[in-house]
Design an enzyme around this catalytic site. Structure first.
Site, short mmCIF file in Angstrom:
data_model
loop_
_atom_site.label_atom_id
_atom_site.label_comp_id
_atom_site.label_asym_id
_atom_site.label_seq_id
_atom_site.Cartn_x
_atom_site.Cartn_y
_atom_site.Cartn_z
N HIS A 119 36.85 24.48 29.95
CA HIS A 119 36.33 25.99 29.31
C HIS A 119 35.97 25.62 27.55
O HIS A 119 35.12 26.43 27.43
CB HIS A 119 37.59 26.84 29.56
CG HIS A 119 37.47 27.68 30.92
ND1 HIS A 119 36.89 28.80 30.77
CD2 HIS A 119 37.91 27.17 32.03
CE1 HIS A 119 36.97 29.18 32.17
NE2 HIS A 119 37.51 28.30 32.81
N GLU B 265 30.54 34.06 32.53
CA GLU B 265 31.39 33.14 32.17
C GLU B 265 31.02 31.79 32.24
O GLU B 265 30.87 31.29 33.47
CB GLU B 265 32.56 33.53 33.25
CG GLU B 265 33.82 32.67 33.15
CD GLU B 265 34.94 32.87 33.98
OE1 GLU B 265 36.03 32.13 33.73
OE2 GLU B 265 34.92 33.56 34.92
N ASP C 159 27.69 46.37 45.63
CA ASP C 159 28.36 47.44 44.70
C ASP C 159 29.62 46.65 44.17
O ASP C 159 30.55 46.29 44.63
CB ASP C 159 28.88 48.55 45.75
CG ASP C 159 29.75 49.81 44.89
OD1 ASP C 159 30.01 49.52 43.63
OD2 ASP C 159 29.74 50.82 45.34
N LYS D 299 37.38 50.66 47.24
CA LYS D 299 37.35 50.16 45.54
C LYS D 299 38.80 50.29 45.03
O LYS D 299 38.89 50.69 43.76
CB LYS D 299 36.35 50.99 44.84
CG LYS D 299 34.96 50.85 45.37
CD LYS D 299 33.90 51.82 44.85
CE LYS D 299 32.72 51.63 45.41
NZ LYS D 299 31.48 52.47 45.06
#
Ligand code: ADP
Length: 550
Positions: free
Chosen positions: A533, A227, A435, A359
């Site tokens: 951006h 990004e 993770d 998660k």
């Protein structure tokens, strides 16, 4: 012989054109190679037999050898023709095999030059590939005779197994994997730990933000992301923090959790176990049983919740420098085995009953914490807010209240009272071998902003109750990830004080989130978000051309 002519393409070194075998003379033959060989072999041996037979006849009948019939002339021509063909076939093949070997070693040499960090044995393994044998294995995988997952154990060579799998998958799908790098990775290092059935690896650029001045120390923070703007923005936040004397991070809790679900025949029986587990008199015994799982696992708390006759038991324990899921699961299993004697009617439905909660967004982690709970704060002077962040203290405070607090409440957020904590958390997670799926709860964060010193300066804080990180185990031991941990000074296990490395990592993540929040919130309040951006996230390349290329 034929199979040596269909070498599986040697995997392209990253960023290079794939190496495909050069075309061979046999490609031009009108008949399949094995048929052509058969015809010339038969011709050669039958005319040789015929001519020998004629020679013997001539000696017996005393006919001069130079007197030859038309049949004998054509037999001699055939013998020569077939001899030249066979000599050409085997001779060319022999020469080609020598050329291949030298090309392959050149490619390998180039790879070694390109990748200083790659363990030498990774590259050497490619030299042991026997192409004829590999072609047979590829065929066997393609037709489904050899399961793709069994290649590593069958071949005992992870590099070769991955290379064969990659070739087989391209043939089965008829899709090219060009662009997915293969060489330059130690496939043995992921076996049984990080990834099954590998065919290559994905490249993610790593940028650095910093120095982040945190608790008096400077850190250069590695961030793996695609990004645009993210690293630049975090870097700007770090600069603002640095200029104002740094940030302070405090670890307020450290404990990984696992919660099995147990079913009884009645709610009453389930409640018996609940009371038993929550009785402080039993804790020490249960802790001894639990802690046998590892010298680093230390049981801290047992918390129960009921749903009818089902009992959910949330075990919390410290796990040293490991993120700790394996460790805590082993400890829980020990306790469940131990409880069977007093509660033989308990039915363990699952070692994980989602009250853990791993998660998935959940209130239990947001309220109770999971992994490391960290709070991080900084005071940013009005001057720095103006000069570095290009906004004002009141504008930031107002935006934080209306966006991160009220706006998130309107959205029904769970742990999402921030601008983009997940951006920074995932980028550092990927760089350091955490993770990535645990980004869900690790990004829970509430960002607070307040005007202080008579409204002149800004007090900013991030509170993150469930940062789940480790510096040993899982992906942390892989070469690239371990290099990023090393950059932060938290690589591996801390020998003097087990757990310090993973705890420090969690505070660095919170500090980086603070920097990210500061910078993005400033960009939004100054109305710069879209502009920056467009600058960093969109290149000037013609996207329609790029789309057409694919
Ligand atoms: P996790 O529990 O996060 O899945 P693993 O079980 O894969 O982690 O890795 C932890 C392993 O590392 C354990 O076998 C543990 O004994 C070992 N270890 C060595 N040093 C440490 C340390 N300082 N902290 C935690 N574990 C350690």
């Amino acid at each position: 012989m034929e199979s040596t002519r269909c070498l599986p393409p040697k995997a392209p070194p990253s960023g290079k054109k794939p190496f495909s075998p050069p075309p061979k003379a046999s490609d031009a033959l009108p008949l399949p190679l094995y048929l052509t060989n058969f015809i010339f072999f038969t011709l050669f041996f039958s005319v040789a037999y015929f001519l020998l037979h004629r020679w013997r006849e001539k000696i017996r009948t005393s006919t001069p050898l130079h007197i030859v019939t038309l049949t004998e002339i054509s037999a001699i021509v055939s013998l020569f023709a077939s001899f030249i063909y066979l000599l050409g076939f085997f001779g060319i093949d022999f020469v080609q095999s020598i050329i291949y070997r030298s090309i392959e070693s050149e490619v390998d040499d180039l790879d070694l030059l390109d990748s200083n960090n790659i363990p030498k044995n990774v590259m050497d393994e490619s030299k042991t590939v026997s192409s004829e044998e590999d072609e047979d294995i590829i065929q066997s995988v393609v037709i489904g005779k050899t399961p793709s997952y069994s290649l590593e154990s069958k071949l005992g060579d992870c590099y070769r197994a991955a290379l064969i799998r990659r070739e087989a998958v391209q043939r089965v799908t008829k899709r090219s994997l060009e662009g997915l790098p293969f060489d330059g990775f130690d496939y043995a290092s992921i076996l049984g730990q990080c990834c099954e059935m590998p065919i290559g690896y994905v490249q993610i650029p790593v940028g650095i933000a910093g120095p982040l001045l945190l608790n008096g120390c400077e850190y250069v923070v590695p961030m793996a992301t695609t990004e645009g703007c993210l690293v630049a923005s975090t870097n700007r936040g770090c600069k603002a923090i640095y200029t104002c004397g740094g940030a302070t991070a405090i670890l307020i809790k450290d404990g990984m959790t696992r919660a099995p679900v147990i079913r009884f025949s009645t709610a009453k029986r389930a409640s018996h176990l609940k009371f038993f587990l929550e009785d402080p008199l039993h804790f020490d015994t249960l802790a001894v049983v639990f802690n046998k799982s590892s010298r680093f696992a230390r049981l801290q708390r047992i918390q129960c919740s009921m749903a009818g006759k089902n009992l959910y038991i949330r075990f919390t324990c410290s796990t040293g420098d490991a993120m700790g899921m394996n460790m805590v699961s082993k400890g829980v299993q020990n306790v469940l085995d131990f409880l069977q004697s007093d509660f033989p009617d308990m039915d363990v439905i699952g070692i994980s009953g989602n009250f853990c909660s791993d998660k998935k967004p959940s209130a239990v982690n947001w309220i109770e914490g999971r992994g490391k709970s960290v709070v991080c704060e900084a005071i940013i002077t009005g001057d720095v807010v103006k000069k570095v962040l290009k906004t004002t203290v009141p504008a930031l405070v107002e935006l934080n209240m209306l966006k991160n607090l009220a706006g998130s409440a309107i959205a029904g957020a769970l742990g999402g009272f921030n601008a983009h904590a997940a951006n920074i958390v995932s980028a550092i997670f990927i760089a350091t071998g955490q993770d990535p799926a645990q980004n869900v709860e690790s990004s829970h964060c509430i960002t607070m902003m307040e005007a202080i010193n008579g409204g002149h300066d800004l007090h900013i804080s991030v509170t993150m109750p469930s940062i789940e990180v480790g510096t040993v185990g899982g992906g942390t031991q892989l070469a690239s990830q371990s290099a990023c941990l090393n950059l932060l000074g938290v690589k591996g296990a801390n020998k003097e004080s087990p757990g310090s490395n993973s705890r420090l990592l969690s505070t660095i993540i919170a500090g980086s989130v603070l920097a990210g929040e500061l910078s993005l919130m400033s960009a939004i309040s100054a109305g710069q978000l879209v502009k920056s951006h467009m600058k960093y996230n969109r290149s000037n390349r013609d996207m329609s051309t790029i789309a057409c290329q694919n």
